[in-house]
Design a protein around this motif. Structure first.
Motif: not given
Length: 214
Positions: A211, A13, A19, A207
């Motif tokens: 995420h 990710f 990102k 995150l």
């Protein structure tokens, strides 16, 4: 899902170009700039050049309510805060000053309404405040602790069955920072361009926000 699978998913990710761009544009530069400006203000306060320092310049790490309460405590009890900050910044390796910081400034809470004092009652809140001032002192080496963001992400990533050490503020900081260093080393082995603890903290924030939502 195992820890290794979680780590692999998080790494993939973060590796996404958008990102990496987000970390650089929205996290890295403003935090470095803000930490430097805030550190200058606090050092001026420690030298006695001001009694009303701005404790968060160009940063949004502290909740605004907590920032306002801490500022009020600084203004009413500058001597206590000079003593507490000096103790905290004197030892940034073992964090021995972390528990001492709060033992010094606890009396300053009396300037706040009872409902506001409760914001600083938990171990998480007290650790977050101490961690913030350590971050300001040296953002490249001190990741900012916040239970709902960085701590949430680090516990999902680090292969350790027990939770973070919550016996003392210094113990919690040592455990948290140790885990951050561990995942930073793993990410660097994976080729992620994380330059320092500020970058690692920013990655954990991304995150936790995007995420690890559950």
């Amino acid at each position: 899902m195992t820890y290794k699978q979680k780590f692999a998913g998080a790494t993939a990710f973060l590796r996404l170009p958008e990102k990496m761009a987000q970390l650089d544009a929205e996290e890295r530069h403003y935090k470095r700039r803000g930490a430097a400006a805030t550190r200058d203000a606090l050092e001026s306060f420690l030298r006695g050049e001001t009694e009303e320092p701005n404790i968060q310049i160009e940063l949004n790490l502290l909740d605004w309510r907590m920032k306002d309460d801490l500022s009020s405590m600084f203004i009413h009890h500058p001597k206590l805060f000079r003593e507490a900050l000096t103790a905290l910044w004197a030892d940034q390796i073992t964090f021995k000053g972390a528990d001492l910081f709060w033992s010094i400034i606890d009396p300053a809470l009396n300037v706040l309404p009872a409902t506001h004092q409760k914001r600083f009652a938990s171990l998480n809140a007290r650790t977050s405040v101490v961690s913030y001032f350590l971050f300001v002192a040296n953002p490249q080496h001190h990741p900012f602790y916040r239970a709902s963001f960085s701590a949430k992400a680090i516990q999902a990533l680090y292969d350790k069955s027990e939770g973070l050490d919550r016996r003392t503020i210094s113990g919690l900081l040592q455990d948290f920072v140790g885990r951050c260093k561990h995942v930073q080393a793993l990410w660097q082995e994976e080729g992620l361009p994380l330059e320092d603890m500020l970058d690692t903290q920013s990655a954990l924030y991304i995150l936790a926000q995007e995420h690890f939502k559950g």
